[in-house]
Design an enzyme around this catalytic site. Structure first.
Site, mmCIF file in Angstrom:
data_model
loop_
_atom_site.group_PDB
_atom_site.id
_atom_site.type_symbol
_atom_site.label_atom_id
_atom_site.label_comp_id
_atom_site.label_asym_id
_atom_site.label_seq_id
_atom_site.Cartn_x
_atom_site.Cartn_y
_atom_site.Cartn_z
ATOM 1 N N TYR A 1 0.841 -1.205 0.000
ATOM 2 C CA TYR A 1 0.000 0.000 0.000
ATOM 3 C C TYR A 1 0.877 1.257 0.000
ATOM 4 C CZ TYR A 1 -3.681 3.323 1.049
ATOM 5 O OH TYR A 1 -4.537 4.393 0.982
ATOM 6 N N SER B 1 -6.321 1.112 -4.423
ATOM 7 C CA SER B 1 -6.383 2.542 -4.149
ATOM 8 C C SER B 1 -4.988 3.146 -4.319
ATOM 9 C CB SER B 1 -6.979 2.776 -2.758
ATOM 10 O OG SER B 1 -7.351 4.108 -2.591
ATOM 11 N N ASP C 1 -17.589 3.662 -7.634
ATOM 12 C CA ASP C 1 -16.443 4.111 -6.842
ATOM 13 C C ASP C 1 -16.370 5.627 -6.944
ATOM 14 O OD1 ASP C 1 -14.119 4.647 -5.526
ATOM 15 O OD2 ASP C 1 -12.905 3.171 -6.584
#
Length: 732
Positions: free
Chosen positions: A488, A569, A660
């Site tokens: 991430y 993301s 989204d």
């Protein structure tokens, strides 16, 4: 069989789409074309046609993935286990969430005591046929008379708040719309609650909330009086001079103070204002119909650090902060002397003070992160002195359920190989005796077959990066194993050990090795670690992830054609940047809901809030950071860049969803179109034989609230694709 075309008689036939070469932007003298700008309109027929053709293309690829159905079957079987969250007390009742296994959404139960008969209070599964209406936020009033709850549809961040009477599940008429990024905070008299909302986009003239791309600006804080229309809500705070600011409210445990937290973007800094609710002559009702905002007093009026209130005794407040303490500390201030702050628990030399909560009247439960593993201590609230350390295994503390008045604490522990243990202990007894309240068990899974290692790998600049490696015991390090590397690296978010059915199926049935690289940009080592992977230093994230991949290969866990990378993301951006920078290093890539257009992300929904981590292309210096790694703007043909003419991009699946409204789908769609054009359709005979496809989910969003069946379907698709591309065979 590293590519689809090698398994079939002809290469993949990609659809051809219009490129509008006339769309060119001037960024500080640099001319940047954006030929797929038209994909930014989600409602155009051309965009719908693009999506439809990509869905067909992807389905044609997935039909050839032999393990897809086996994955779906095994995921469904393994997902079918009962899951619980820790109970929490309000008034004279206990509440908890439970899922029997394959229910689309978790169900909220209420009971009169811990041994009492549980009754269903709110079952989101009754609210839609397909399970796509989810509980986004909730709060029970202090006297346990009312449940305020926020529902989101199809994965959107937009929330509608409703109210239910706890005693008989009777729905109250209250309905609050256009709520987003908000909690529900009751006043202790149970007459109403604070919440944050935005003005309706396009004056409310949109047909399907969650598909629009308008900027979310001018959030406002309101108080809703129970039993009244939303139009009568009391406007408590707004700041039209700073439209990007967001507001959160908190009522202290004693019910006396209202705290207002103001944030600017996602930076780990906030202001703190306060209001003595008990000093309002006629309460909040006396302010109804007035035109002024609430008369807050300023405690912290600069964006200099993060402040979060832990407890208060009248005017004396204890805060968690990173002011002059990147790994956080606890400090104390008296509102009557707001310039005098004293340390309660100083910053640790190495560990991050993740959270603290006041319990048992005069004690603290303090959760530290030590090399990405949770350590929970009991400390004295007044002095901060150490009392006990809880004997928990290596893993994560997901949830601590207790408030200051509670001596009985519930704590949920999880790890890569433990789906969850809820412990119960009573702090009145002195040394806490931790009893297992509930242990969550997954049938047909024996944790003794697997092991978890943590290694520390030097990145390009020598910084040691922690990597968790989960694998079957006794594997031979001969480079033969399929490997999934996840990362991430952003927004101060720590990726700690957690249990995943998806990963267990990969370990059991594909012989895979699963790894998490705790790269810079996250919060694993505090604010310095975060800053070292943001703004001008963002390239460190990609270097760290690439170094982790190289370690897994050199140590014999895997080899490039057997290595898949995955992230969502900000982690989708990570995957996009890494396949651009090192396409030779990976056999497969799964990029979920990624931020792919780094020059325009700030123009859509809440994207403006991310400039605190990324910067903004409207500033010249920051444009030069962004253009260097923006996935959309750095797609190159590897065979033209490298003397190794056989090099190509890994097999790639770009995943997004139509609702989204966090990272809007245009990021994934434009990146997908660019990859397919540059690598495939612009050449008559392209060396790019590894497929580049997009999986576009309907009635889903950024990930939160996705029903269980959709989670299973998506996992079967992406890991079925991964198995085919890595030539991983099924093990029964």
């Amino acid at each position: 069989m590293s590519s689809l075309s090698s398994a079939s008689s002809k290469p993949l036939q990609y659809p051809i789409f219009r490129r509008d070469e006339s769309v060119v932007d001037n960024y500080h003298g640099a001319l940047i074309s954006d030929p797929y700008r038209w994909l930014e309109d989600p409602d155009s027929e051309e965009t719908k046609d693009f999506v439809e053709k990509q869905v067909k293309l992807t389905e044609s690829v997935l039909e050839t993935c032999e393990t897809r159905e086996k994955l779906r079957k095994n995921l469904t079987e393994l997902f079918d286990y009962p899951r619980y969250d820790p109970p929490f007390r309000r008034g004279d009742k206990y509440f908890y969430f439970h899922n029997t296994g394959l229910q689309a959404q978790n169900v909220l139960y209420v009971q009169d005591n811990l041994d009492g008969e549980p009754k269903v209070l709110l079952d989101p599964n009754e609210l839609s046929e397909d399970g796509t209406v989810a509980l986004n936020t909730f709060s029970v009033s202090e006297d346990a008379q009312y449940l305020g709850y926020g529902l989101s549809a199809s994965g959107s961040d937009w929330v509608t708040i409703k109210v239910m009477r706890v005693e008989d599940r009777k729905a109250e008429p209250d309905t609050l719309s256009w709520v987003k990024f908000s909690a529900i905070t009751w006043t202790h008299d149970s007459k109403g609650f604070f919440y944050s909302r935005f003005p309706p986009p396009n004056e409310g003239q949109i047909s399907d909330a969650g598909t629009e791309t308008h900027l979310n600006l001018n959030q406002e804080l309101y108080y809703h009086f129970l039993g009244t229309d939303q139009s009568e809500d009391l406007l408590c705070w707004k700041d039209p001079d700073n439209p990007a600011h967001s507001f959160g409210a908190d009522v202290t445990d004693d019910g006396k103070y209202l705290l207002l937290y103001t944030s600017d973007g996602c930076e780990v800094k906030n202001k703190v204002y306060y209001l003595n609710l008990s000093a309002l002559p006629n309460g909040l009702e006396g302010l109804r119909g007035g035109i002024g905002l609430l008369p807050f007093k300023k405690l912290v009026d600069k964006f200099e650090a993060s402040y979060h209130a832990i407890a208060n005794d009248d005017t004396v407040f204890t805060f968690q902060t990173n002011k002059d303490a990147p790994r956080y500390k606890l400090v104390r201030v008296d509102l009557r002397e707001p310039s005098v702050w004293t340390e309660v628990i100083p910053e640790s030399d190495k560990d991050v003070l993740e959270s603290a909560c006041a319990v048992n009247n005069n004690q603290l439960l303090v959760n530290y992160l030590a090399d990405v593993k949770c350590v929970v201590q009991i400390r004295d609230l007044e002095t901060g002195s150490f009392l006990h350390q809880l004997p928990i295994d290596i893993g994560s503390v997901d949830d601590i359920s207790a408030r200051r008045e509670d001596s009985v604490v519930f704590l949920k522990f999880t790890s890569f190989l433990s789906p969850g243990i809820i412990y119960q202990f009573d702090l009145k007894s002195g040394v806490p005796d931790m009893k297992i309240f509930r242990e969550i068990v997954v049938p047909k899974f024996d944790r003794a077959d697997f092991k978890v290692d943590q290694v520390f790998v030097p990145s390009k600049d020598g910084t040691k990066i922690p990597i968790f490696i989960v694998a079957r015991k006794g594997i031979v390090l001969d480079g033969s194993h399929p490997c999934l590397l996840y990362g991430y690296g952003g927004f101060n978010i720590s990726i700690t050990p957690s249990f995943s059915v998806n990963r267990i199926v990969l370990l059991k049935h594909l012989g895979a090795v699963f790894c998490i690289a705790n790269i810079r940009g996250g919060g694993e080592y505090g604010e310095e670690w975060h800053k070292a992977g943001s703004l001008a230093e963002k390239q460190n994230c990609f270097d760290d992830f690439i170094s982790a991949a190289e370690y897994l290969i050199s140590s014999g866990y895997t080899q490039p054609k057997k290595l898949c990378i995955e992230g969502g993301s900000n982690g989708g951006l990570l995957v996009g940047a890494c396949i651009n920078q090192r396409p030779d290093l990976f056999g497969c890539a799964l990029a979920h809901v990624g931020v792919m257009d780094m020059l325009r992300f700030h123009k859509f929904t809440i994207g403006h809030a991310w400039t605190s981590d990324y910067g903004c292309s409207e500033k010249e210096e920051e444009f030069h950071w962004l253009i260097k790694y923006s996935p959309l703007h750095n797609v190159r043909r590897p065979w033209e860049q490298s003397p190794d003419q056989s090099s190509q991009y890994p097999a790639t699946m770009i995943l997004t969803a139509d609702h989204d409204d966090r990272v809007v789908p245009l990021h994934s769609l434009k990146f997908l179109a660019t990859l397919q054009y540059v690598l495939c359709t612009s050449l008559e005979y392209s060396p790019q034989t590894n497929p580049i496809i997009g999986r576009i989910e309907t009635k889903a969003g950024h990930g939160a609230g996705m029903p269980t069946q959709k989670i299973i379907e998506e996992a079967a698709d992406r890991y079925g694709f991964m198995a085919k591309m890595l030539n991983a065979s099924w093990i029964d």
